[in-house]
Design an enzyme around this catalytic site. Structure first.
Site, PDB file in Angstrom:
ATOM      1  N   ASP A  13       0.805  -1.231   0.000  1.00  0.00           N
ATOM      2  CA  ASP A  13       0.000   0.000   0.000  1.00  0.00           C
ATOM      3  C   ASP A  13       0.834   1.275   0.000  1.00  0.00           C
ATOM      4  OD1 ASP A  13      -2.389  -1.417  -0.055  1.00  0.00           O
ATOM      5  OD2 ASP A  13      -2.508  -1.525   2.134  1.00  0.00           O
ATOM      6  N   GLY A  15       1.740   2.627  -2.860  1.00  0.00           N
ATOM      7  CA  GLY A  15       1.318   3.332  -4.068  1.00  0.00           C
ATOM      8  C   GLY A  15       1.923   2.818  -5.355  1.00  0.00           C
ATOM      9  N   LYS A  16       2.364   1.559  -5.364  1.00  0.00           N
ATOM     10  CA  LYS A  16       2.988   0.993  -6.564  1.00  0.00           C
ATOM     11  C   LYS A  16       2.044   1.010  -7.763  1.00  0.00           C
ATOM     12  CE  LYS A  16       3.918  -3.070  -4.954  1.00  0.00           C
ATOM     13  NZ  LYS A  16       3.269  -2.908  -3.638  1.00  0.00           N
ATOM     14  N   THR A  17       0.804   0.553  -7.545  1.00  0.00           N
ATOM     15  CA  THR A  17      -0.144   0.455  -8.653  1.00  0.00           C
ATOM     16  C   THR A  17      -0.493   1.833  -9.203  1.00  0.00           C
ATOM     17  OG1 THR A  17      -1.068  -1.564  -7.682  1.00  0.00           O
ATOM     18  CG2 THR A  17      -2.375  -0.461  -9.378  1.00  0.00           C
ATOM     19  N   TYR A  18      -0.692   2.780  -8.321  1.00  0.00           N
ATOM     20  CA  TYR A  18      -1.042   4.148  -8.724  1.00  0.00           C
ATOM     21  C   TYR A  18       0.053   4.762  -9.589  1.00  0.00           C
ATOM     22  CZ  TYR A  18      -2.316   9.098  -8.125  1.00  0.00           C
ATOM     23  OH  TYR A  18      -2.645  10.405  -8.326  1.00  0.00           O
ATOM     24  N   LYS A  38       1.859  -8.014 -13.922  1.00  0.00           N
ATOM     25  CA  LYS A  38       2.075  -8.338 -12.509  1.00  0.00           C
ATOM     26  C   LYS A  38       1.888  -9.835 -12.353  1.00  0.00           C
ATOM     27  CE  LYS A  38       0.644  -6.877  -7.866  1.00  0.00           C
ATOM     28  NZ  LYS A  38      -0.076  -5.832  -7.102  1.00  0.00           N
ATOM     29  N   SER A  42      -3.426 -10.276  -4.836  1.00  0.00           N
ATOM     30  CA  SER A  42      -4.389 -10.770  -3.857  1.00  0.00           C
ATOM     31  C   SER A  42      -5.385  -9.675  -3.498  1.00  0.00           C
ATOM     32  CB  SER A  42      -3.649 -11.244  -2.600  1.00  0.00           C
ATOM     33  OG  SER A  42      -2.653 -12.196  -2.910  1.00  0.00           O
TER      34      SER A  42
END
Length: 226
Positions: A13, A15-18, A38, A42
């Site tokens: 959490d 902020g990797k995806t953002y 990716k 999960s």
């Protein structure tokens, strides 16, 4: 063959995806054939038609890339735990050969592949069938990384420990992007200086909450890929 970079975080959490979505968006808007990948994710939502890979859906929505969700994340789990535990609960454990095959398919089809990790660098991806950690995927694919770190309190310790571990294990880190940034904040500016001082790796970008674009020159971004 496409060029690639691996996005690793100091933890879950961060902020990797953002930030990955903003990276892919910038490449696409520059006319590059950009892909997101990716290995495992999960904590996904189950619907009548099956699990929806939330990270892939978010990246696709923000970047507007033309990819099928199933091609973006091959291993998708419902339980919000690390992939090794999720597969123990749900089945379908991660197989390195499948990851490698899916990755190579993207390399043949796209110019730039941005691959996001799960959790932090010491995330167990599979354990019961075969012991696989996130670093095993990075090494198998021979990728360099960009580290995503929080800009605020505690980030010096988290970023330096992650980078020093990766250096020790032979995993190159090309740059650091700080997330949740506040322009002119003296603590955050000092955090960046301390991280660069201890690691010798540059902070190449800062992202504020709600940012819609990545404030990194395209040429500098492209140089990260190999």
């Amino acid at each position: 063959m496409g060029k690639s970079i691996f996005i690793v975080g100091t933890g879950t959490d961060v902020g990797k995806t953002y930030i990955t979505a903003l990276i892919v968006k910038k490449l696409r808007e520059a006319g590059k054939r950009a892909a997101y990948f990716k290995a495992a994710a999960s904590g996904n939502v189950r619907t009548e038609t099956g699990l929806i890979p939330g990270d892939a859906y978010f990246v696709k929505k923000i970047s507007v890339i033309d990819m099928e969700l199933t091609d973006m994340i091959p291993y998708v789990y419902e339980n919000a735990v690390s992939p090794h535990l999720a597969s123990r609960m749900e089945g379908n454990p991660v197989n390195l050969e499948v990851i490698k095959e899916k990755y190579q398919e993207l390399c043949h089809e796209y110019d730039y592949i941005t691959m996001e990790g799960s959790g932090g660098i010491l995330c167990p991806v599979c354990f019961d069938e075969n012991e696989i950690w996130l670093e095993d995927i990075i090494k198998m694919l021979g990728l360099s990384s960009v580290l995503i770190a929080d800009a605020g309190l505690g980030t010096i310790n988290a970023a330096v420990l992650t980078i020093e571990y990766m250096k020790q294990k032979g995993m190159p880190v090309k740059g650091i992007i700080c997330n949740h940034c506040h322009t002119g904040d003296p603590m955050e500016e000092d955090n960046k200086r301390m991280i660069e001082h201890r690691c010798g790796i540059p902070v190449i970008g800062c992202v504020a909450d709600g940012a819609e674009n990545l404030d990194i020159p395209l040429e500098k971004l492209i140089q990260l890929y190999e």
